[in-house]
Design a protein around this motif. Structure first.
Motif, PDB file in Angstrom:
ATOM      1  N   ILE A   1      37.193 -19.578  55.648  1.00  0.00           N
ATOM      2  CA  ILE A   1      37.062 -20.839  54.920  1.00  0.00           C
ATOM      3  C   ILE A   1      38.163 -20.873  53.870  1.00  0.00           C
ATOM      4  CG2 ILE A   1      35.559 -22.327  53.554  1.00  0.00           C
ATOM      5  CD1 ILE A   1      33.206 -20.778  54.610  1.00  0.00           C
ATOM      6  N   LEU A   2      38.826 -22.014  53.769  1.00  0.00           N
ATOM      7  CA  LEU A   2      39.882 -22.184  52.776  1.00  0.00           C
ATOM      8  C   LEU A   2      39.511 -23.330  51.847  1.00  0.00           C
ATOM      9  CD1 LEU A   2      42.724 -21.400  51.744  1.00  0.00           C
ATOM     10  CD2 LEU A   2      43.618 -23.203  53.257  1.00  0.00           C
ATOM     11  N   PHE A   3      39.326 -23.004  50.568  1.00  0.00           N
ATOM     12  CA  PHE A   3      39.071 -24.000  49.536  1.00  0.00           C
ATOM     13  C   PHE A   3      40.376 -24.299  48.792  1.00  0.00           C
ATOM     14  CE2 PHE A   3      35.134 -21.592  50.054  1.00  0.00           C
ATOM     15  CZ  PHE A   3      34.175 -22.589  50.165  1.00  0.00           C
ATOM     16  N   HIS A   4      40.515 -25.542  48.370  1.00  0.00           N
ATOM     17  CA  HIS A   4      41.678 -25.943  47.575  1.00  0.00           C
ATOM     18  C   HIS A   4      41.199 -26.775  46.391  1.00  0.00           C
ATOM     19  CE1 HIS A   4      45.329 -27.682  46.138  1.00  0.00           C
ATOM     20  NE2 HIS A   4      45.059 -28.888  46.588  1.00  0.00           N
ATOM     21  N   CYS A   5      41.621 -26.371  45.206  1.00  0.00           N
ATOM     22  CA  CYS A   5      41.268 -27.121  44.000  1.00  0.00           C
ATOM     23  C   CYS A   5      42.326 -28.187  43.749  1.00  0.00           C
ATOM     24  CB  CYS A   5      41.161 -26.183  42.795  1.00  0.00           C
ATOM     25  SG  CYS A   5      40.756 -27.057  41.268  1.00  0.00           S
ATOM     26  N   GLU A   6      41.973 -29.423  44.071  1.00  0.00           N
ATOM     27  CA  GLU A   6      42.871 -30.541  43.791  1.00  0.00           C
ATOM     28  C   GLU A   6      42.723 -30.987  42.338  1.00  0.00           C
ATOM     29  OE1 GLU A   6      42.955 -35.048  45.375  1.00  0.00           O
ATOM     30  OE2 GLU A   6      43.217 -33.539  46.953  1.00  0.00           O
ATOM     31  N   ARG A   7      41.489 -30.943  41.840  1.00  0.00           N
ATOM     32  CA  ARG A   7      41.242 -31.284  40.434  1.00  0.00           C
ATOM     33  C   ARG A   7      40.116 -30.419  39.909  1.00  0.00           C
ATOM     34  NH1 ARG A   7      40.748 -37.271  37.633  1.00  0.00           N
ATOM     35  NH2 ARG A   7      40.320 -36.525  35.525  1.00  0.00           N
ATOM     36  N   ALA A   8      40.385 -29.684  38.827  1.00  0.00           N
ATOM     37  CA  ALA A   8      39.375 -28.823  38.221  1.00  0.00           C
ATOM     38  C   ALA A   8      38.438 -29.657  37.356  1.00  0.00           C
ATOM     39  CB  ALA A   8      40.043 -27.742  37.379  1.00  0.00           C
TER      40      ALA A   8
ATOM     41  N   LEU B   1      47.966 -11.086  57.148  1.00  0.00           N
ATOM     42  CA  LEU B   1      46.891 -11.825  56.494  1.00  0.00           C
ATOM     43  C   LEU B   1      45.522 -11.358  56.963  1.00  0.00           C
ATOM     44  CD1 LEU B   1      46.163 -14.099  54.526  1.00  0.00           C
ATOM     45  CD2 LEU B   1      46.288 -15.689  56.452  1.00  0.00           C
ATOM     46  N   ALA B   2      45.374 -11.084  58.253  1.00  0.00           N
ATOM     47  CA  ALA B   2      44.078 -10.634  58.771  1.00  0.00           C
ATOM     48  C   ALA B   2      43.671  -9.318  58.116  1.00  0.00           C
ATOM     49  CB  ALA B   2      44.141 -10.489  60.285  1.00  0.00           C
ATOM     50  N   GLU B   3      44.613  -8.398  57.972  1.00  0.00           N
ATOM     51  CA  GLU B   3      44.303  -7.114  57.341  1.00  0.00           C
ATOM     52  C   GLU B   3      43.965  -7.309  55.867  1.00  0.00           C
ATOM     53  OE1 GLU B   3      44.670  -3.580  55.055  1.00  0.00           O
ATOM     54  OE2 GLU B   3      46.115  -5.244  54.918  1.00  0.00           O
ATOM     55  N   LEU B   4      44.731  -8.182  55.192  1.00  0.00           N
ATOM     56  CA  LEU B   4      44.469  -8.461  53.774  1.00  0.00           C
ATOM     57  C   LEU B   4      43.071  -9.020  53.581  1.00  0.00           C
ATOM     58  CD1 LEU B   4      45.478  -8.887  50.796  1.00  0.00           C
ATOM     59  CD2 LEU B   4      46.229 -11.161  51.531  1.00  0.00           C
ATOM     60  N   LEU B   5      42.689  -9.975  54.403  1.00  0.00           N
ATOM     61  CA  LEU B   5      41.386 -10.609  54.226  1.00  0.00           C
ATOM     62  C   LEU B   5      40.251  -9.665  54.593  1.00  0.00           C
ATOM     63  CD1 LEU B   5      39.983 -13.196  53.366  1.00  0.00           C
ATOM     64  CD2 LEU B   5      40.103 -13.987  55.741  1.00  0.00           C
ATOM     65  N   THR B   6      40.425  -8.853  55.614  1.00  0.00           N
ATOM     66  CA  THR B   6      39.388  -7.881  55.964  1.00  0.00           C
ATOM     67  C   THR B   6      39.192  -6.889  54.826  1.00  0.00           C
ATOM     68  OG1 THR B   6      39.826  -8.070  58.331  1.00  0.00           O
ATOM     69  CG2 THR B   6      38.726  -6.064  57.579  1.00  0.00           C
ATOM     70  N   ARG B   7      40.283  -6.465  54.215  1.00  0.00           N
ATOM     71  CA  ARG B   7      40.197  -5.484  53.128  1.00  0.00           C
ATOM     72  C   ARG B   7      39.599  -6.089  51.860  1.00  0.00           C
ATOM     73  NH1 ARG B   7      45.292  -4.565  52.497  1.00  0.00           N
ATOM     74  NH2 ARG B   7      45.623  -5.651  50.508  1.00  0.00           N
ATOM     75  N   GLU B   8      40.054  -7.290  51.495  1.00  0.00           N
ATOM     76  CA  GLU B   8      39.665  -7.870  50.210  1.00  0.00           C
ATOM     77  C   GLU B   8      38.437  -8.771  50.304  1.00  0.00           C
ATOM     78  OE1 GLU B   8      40.911  -6.813  47.597  1.00  0.00           O
ATOM     79  OE2 GLU B   8      42.828  -5.943  48.198  1.00  0.00           O
ATOM     80  N   ARG B   9      38.157  -9.312  51.491  1.00  0.00           N
ATOM     81  CA  ARG B   9      37.006 -10.185  51.761  1.00  0.00           C
ATOM     82  C   ARG B   9      37.179 -11.604  51.217  1.00  0.00           C
ATOM     83  NH1 ARG B   9      33.198  -5.509  49.678  1.00  0.00           N
ATOM     84  NH2 ARG B   9      35.253  -4.788  49.055  1.00  0.00           N
ATOM     85  N   ALA B  10      37.863 -11.763  50.117  1.00  0.00           N
ATOM     86  CA  ALA B  10      38.176 -13.092  49.569  1.00  0.00           C
ATOM     87  C   ALA B  10      39.442 -12.964  48.736  1.00  0.00           C
ATOM     88  CB  ALA B  10      37.031 -13.630  48.726  1.00  0.00           C
ATOM     89  N   VAL B  11      40.321 -13.968  48.828  1.00  0.00           N
ATOM     90  CA  VAL B  11      41.615 -13.913  48.142  1.00  0.00           C
ATOM     91  C   VAL B  11      41.889 -15.264  47.489  1.00  0.00           C
ATOM     92  CG1 VAL B  11      44.092 -13.482  48.351  1.00  0.00           C
ATOM     93  CG2 VAL B  11      42.485 -12.286  49.879  1.00  0.00           C
TER      94      VAL B  11
ATOM     95  N   LEU C   1      40.704 -18.223  49.914  1.00  0.00           N
ATOM     96  CA  LEU C   1      40.468 -17.910  51.321  1.00  0.00           C
ATOM     97  C   LEU C   1      39.339 -16.894  51.407  1.00  0.00           C
ATOM     98  CD1 LEU C   1      41.449 -18.330  54.279  1.00  0.00           C
ATOM     99  CD2 LEU C   1      42.930 -16.322  53.921  1.00  0.00           C
ATOM    100  N   VAL C   2      38.311 -17.202  52.208  1.00  0.00           N
ATOM    101  CA  VAL C   2      37.099 -16.395  52.263  1.00  0.00           C
ATOM    102  C   VAL C   2      36.835 -15.945  53.694  1.00  0.00           C
ATOM    103  CG1 VAL C   2      34.587 -16.493  52.003  1.00  0.00           C
ATOM    104  CG2 VAL C   2      36.036 -17.465  50.242  1.00  0.00           C
ATOM    105  N   ASP C   3      36.510 -14.665  53.853  1.00  0.00           N
ATOM    106  CA  ASP C   3      35.960 -14.167  55.112  1.00  0.00           C
ATOM    107  C   ASP C   3      34.497 -14.614  55.147  1.00  0.00           C
ATOM    108  OD1 ASP C   3      34.504 -12.526  56.956  1.00  0.00           O
ATOM    109  OD2 ASP C   3      36.078 -11.003  56.888  1.00  0.00           O
ATOM    110  N   ASN C   4      34.178 -15.545  56.023  1.00  0.00           N
ATOM    111  CA  ASN C   4      32.874 -16.205  55.998  1.00  0.00           C
ATOM    112  C   ASN C   4      31.725 -15.329  56.484  1.00  0.00           C
ATOM    113  OD1 ASN C   4      31.143 -18.540  55.641  1.00  0.00           O
ATOM    114  ND2 ASN C   4      31.141 -18.742  57.874  1.00  0.00           N
ATOM    115  N   VAL C   5      32.006 -14.179  57.076  1.00  0.00           N
ATOM    116  CA  VAL C   5      30.941 -13.236  57.420  1.00  0.00           C
ATOM    117  C   VAL C   5      30.735 -12.242  56.283  1.00  0.00           C
ATOM    118  CG1 VAL C   5      30.206 -11.415  59.020  1.00  0.00           C
ATOM    119  CG2 VAL C   5      31.278 -13.505  59.904  1.00  0.00           C
ATOM    120  N   ALA C   6      31.816 -11.724  55.737  1.00  0.00           N
ATOM    121  CA  ALA C   6      31.711 -10.696  54.699  1.00  0.00           C
ATOM    122  C   ALA C   6      31.192 -11.236  53.379  1.00  0.00           C
ATOM    123  CB  ALA C   6      33.078 -10.037  54.480  1.00  0.00           C
ATOM    124  N   VAL C   7      31.483 -12.524  53.103  1.00  0.00           N
ATOM    125  CA  VAL C   7      31.229 -13.083  51.770  1.00  0.00           C
ATOM    126  C   VAL C   7      30.512 -14.425  51.884  1.00  0.00           C
ATOM    127  CG1 VAL C   7      32.376 -14.061  49.737  1.00  0.00           C
ATOM    128  CG2 VAL C   7      33.193 -11.921  50.714  1.00  0.00           C
ATOM    129  N   ALA C   8      29.494 -14.603  51.072  1.00  0.00           N
ATOM    130  CA  ALA C   8      28.829 -15.901  50.937  1.00  0.00           C
ATOM    131  C   ALA C   8      29.362 -16.605  49.693  1.00  0.00           C
ATOM    132  CB  ALA C   8      27.319 -15.721  50.838  1.00  0.00           C
TER     133      ALA C   8
END
Length: 311
Positions: free
Chosen positions: A113-120, A35-45, A286-293
């Protein structure tokens, strides 16, 4: 480092992974993924289609966040709804929230940071994200140079009645000593005011190098602390109160004022470059909070997005 202007968050779904379309399917995928490698590569998933619900979110958060953090010293209005799980924000839905890295004004900040959409929502309500390298590179050189020495943030946290957040809400404690203990470790200056309020001043960076990639990113929240970046209500408040009494304010590191047009330029550039994550119920982001705002688009109808953070 120059980044790709066509960058978008990666989408992980059952169709692309071969995992079952269930919360256990997501867990199975994560067991086999760095997961760490995935997030570093993609920056947000975005994890989509795994049927995450309020009942299964906590376990998913445990898999995706190594150490869940409390939102201590956070300046956004939120409600705590679980084990270091919060509503994403409670600003009125008619307003956009500009791009920012969570708690970049603080001495420490969450790595994920992990966001979850409970209701759109019925309409709108996307979470826009922007690559921090692209944001920095797209700013006017004059603005980048002016911000290079850093910025100085000031908060006036009331004692239970007043504008903005109280110090009790901010530090999740009713104990002055508890707030002081946090601030002592935060390289912040503070003073208790005669009315019981707490004034906090922090000298912080304007840009930051990513701890893994070394890429330099725009990393401050000056536009969210400056009256010019907060809309008409904040501008009216700034006309009514002396600068030193505003709930929050920001100046350059040397104490000189930040021109309003610099703030507008930073804010508009971030929003223009952002790409939207349009929510579907059950999504995780899931967001890398340094790489992505990240930010928020205006919306209509009920919308419930939960957020958790980790180091």
């Amino acid at each position: 480092m120059t980044t790709d202007p066509a960058w978008r968050p990666a989408v992980v779904d059952p169709g692309g992974t071969g995992a079952p379309a269930t919360p256990d399917g997501l867990r199975e995928y994560l067991r086999e993924t760095d997961l760490a490698e995935l997030l570093t590569r993609e920056r947000a998933v975005v994890f989509r289609g795994f049927g995450i619900s309020p009942d299964t979110y906590d376990r998913a958060a445990g898999d995706l966040l190594p150490h869940r953090l409390a939102y201590v010293h956070g300046n956004s209005p939120r409600t705590k709804v679980g084990r270091n799980v919060y509503t994403s924000t409670e600003y009125p839905p008619a307003y956009e929230i500009s791009m920012h890295n969570e708690m970049s004004y603080s001495h420490t900040w969450p790595a994920r940071i992990l966001f979850h959409c409970e209701r759109a929502p019925d309409t709108g309500g996307a979470t826009p994200v922007v690559d921090g390298v692209l944001w920095l590179e797209s700013l006017d050189p004059e603005v980048r140079a002016a911000f290079a020495p850093g910025v100085r943030y000031t908060q006036n946290l009331h004692d239970g009645m007043g504008f903005g957040k109280s110090w009790q809400q901010t530090f999740e404690t009713e104990d002055r000593a508890g707030a002081e203990a946090f601030l002592e470790g935060a390289a912040a200056d503070w003073e208790w005011r005669p009315d019981g309020s707490l004034r906090v001043t922090q000298l912080r960076q304007a840009t930051l190098k990513h701890p893994v990639t070394g890429a330099e990113v725009w990393f401050n929240q000056a536009d969210q602390w400056h009256p010019a970046g907060l809309g008409e209500d904040a501008a009216m408040l700034a006309d009514l109160l002396p600068e030193e009494e505003l709930p929050q304010n920001v100046v350059f590191a040397d104490g000189s004022p930040i021109p309003a047009d610099y703030i507008t330029h930073v804010q508009e550039t971030g929003m223009r470059l952002a790409v939207d994550v349009d929510w579907q119920a059950g999504d995780l982001l899931l967001v890398d909070n340094v790489a992505v705002a990240h930010g928020r688009r205006a919306y209509t109808g009920p919308r419930r997005i939960l957020v958790a953070m980790s180091d």
